[in-house]
Design an enzyme around this catalytic site. Structure first.
Site, PDB file in Angstrom:
ATOM      1  N   TYR A 105       0.834  -1.208   0.000  1.00 53.51           N
ATOM      2  CA  TYR A 105       0.000   0.000   0.000  1.00 53.51           C
ATOM      3  C   TYR A 105       0.867   1.257   0.000  1.00 53.51           C
ATOM      4  O   TYR A 105       2.043   1.235   0.382  1.00 53.51           O
ATOM      5  CB  TYR A 105      -0.955   0.013   1.196  1.00 53.51           C
ATOM      6  CG  TYR A 105      -0.318   0.317   2.537  1.00 53.51           C
ATOM      7  CD1 TYR A 105      -0.226   1.628   3.008  1.00 53.51           C
ATOM      8  CD2 TYR A 105       0.191  -0.695   3.347  1.00 53.51           C
ATOM      9  CE1 TYR A 105       0.358   1.915   4.237  1.00 53.51           C
ATOM     10  CE2 TYR A 105       0.758  -0.426   4.579  1.00 53.51           C
ATOM     11  CZ  TYR A 105       0.841   0.887   5.023  1.00 53.51           C
ATOM     12  OH  TYR A 105       1.420   1.180   6.238  1.00 53.51           O
ATOM     13  N   CYS A 106       0.259   2.349  -0.430  1.00 49.83           N
ATOM     14  CA  CYS A 106       0.883   3.672  -0.354  1.00 49.83           C
ATOM     15  C   CYS A 106      -0.142   4.637   0.226  1.00 49.83           C
ATOM     16  O   CYS A 106      -0.992   4.243   1.032  1.00 49.83           O
ATOM     17  CB  CYS A 106       1.420   4.122  -1.714  1.00 49.83           C
ATOM     18  SG  CYS A 106       0.181   4.211  -3.042  1.00 49.83           S
TER      19      CYS A 106
END
Length: 352
Positions: A97-98
């Protein structure tokens, strides 16, 4: 299933245990502020690179920014593959994820999938997790019944909570989560406090693991624990809950504080410097006397004076005003600060 798959945030929490790793590809600064519990940081852009690319987006154009950014991202991902991921088996399944589940996490997830790992990208990224923490914390706070351990500074509240936790009780240790003892001299010497966001994530994680059918023990903290603030809904619930009045003799309180603040015992000059924060309350003359006591090694006497002249008056002034059930508190007197004394007290409160 075709990888990298995109996982909607609504499906994340029940499936967290499925993943072999949770990879946060944001910059180290973003990660340090807060992240999903258990995540590791494998940034595809470091802090300086992220600023550089963001500046290019604004001052030049998106194409030039993406061209330079792609080279940096590719280089950083290559380093992670050669180091962090080098020993991972073919069935190793990471969640990536970011900030919002866009280009940064997409780049790493795509390459991991091309190698053959069943990588999954979190749709919405950290932004959706943060939104969930914000909206669910008030509901979680209201779900539980609390018992509040009250007592003057040095009476052993934290040790009692730790003993209760060791006996299997549900304990929400705000000072542990905030990495601060809650007083003006209460900063931990080993590490800075977490950010407000990380503190709230820790609260969310702790409360999410509790059973609503069982009571939760908590300390009588103020609204702020060092630099972080306890969420209002949780604070209101705690302050309206039944109390335990923990008592300990003055000599034993001094003894306990000498143990718990051993960082100041070993570095009296640090304590003398820290006392400067009390100048506005007591004036330079009194603070100068206390600083001299610290430097001369008269720490038991200094601790005794601080309790009598600073900590106790402040505590007694606030406790009944802020904790509505304190006047009906269950009195619990400790005979000393031995492990046996704390264990006996914990058994009274949590027999099981």
């Amino acid at each position: 299933m075709k990888y990298p798959a995109l996982l909607p945030f609504a499906e994340l929490l029940p499936r967290l245990a499925e993943f072999d790793a949770i990879i946060d590809v944001r910059s180290p600064g973003e990660f340090a502020e807060d992240h999903l519990p258990g995540a590791i940081n494998c940034p595809v852009l470091d802090d300086a690179e992220r600023i550089r690319i963001g500046t290019m987006y604004k001052q030049i154009n998106a194409f030039e920014a993406k061209k330079v950014g792609a080279a940096l991202v590719a280089r950083n991902i290559g380093t992670h593959i050669e180091t962090v991921f080098a020993d991972k088996p073919k069935d190793w399944q990471p969640l990536v994820y970011c900030w919002r589940g866009g280009n940064r996490s997409g780049a790493l997830a795509h390459i991991l999938a091309k190698i053959g790992w069943p990588a999954i990208q979190l749709d919405g990224g950290y932004r959706e997790f943060r939104r969930h923490v914000n909206t669910s914390l008030p509901e979680l706070a209201a779900r539980f019944s609390y018992r509040v351990v009250c007592g003057t500074t040095g009476s052993g509240k934290s040790r009692l909570l730790q003993t209760l936790a060791a006996r299997g009780a549900q304990v929400l240790d705000l000072e542990q989560l905030a990495e601060h003892r809650g007083s003006v001299l209460g900063g931990w010497p080993s590490a800075p406090q977490p950010s407000q966001k990380m503190f709230e994530t820790r609260l969310w994680q702790a409360l999410s693991a509790f059973d609503p059918a069982r009571e939760v023990f908590v300390e009588s903290e103020s609204k702020k624990v060092g630099n972080v603030r306890v969420p209002e809904q949780l604070m209101e619930r705690i302050r309206a809950s039944p109390c335990i009045a923990l008592g300990l003799s003055q000599p034993h309180r001094v003894q306990l504080l000498m143990q718990e603040y051993d960082n100041f015992v070993d570095a009296p000059e640090t304590l003398a410097a820290q006392l400067e924060c009390l100048v506005t309350m007591y004036g330079k003359e009194r603070i100068g006397v206390w600083q001299a006591m610290a430097r001369e090694g008269k720490l038991p006497l200094l601790v005794d004076e601080l309790l009598v002249q600073h900590y106790d008056p402040a505590y007694l002034k606030s406790i009944e005003r802020n904790f509505s059930q304190y006047t009906q508190a269950f009195a619990l007197e400790l005979p000393d600060i031995s492990p046996e004394a704390f264990d006996a007290a914990a058994r009274q409160l949590h027999p099981a």
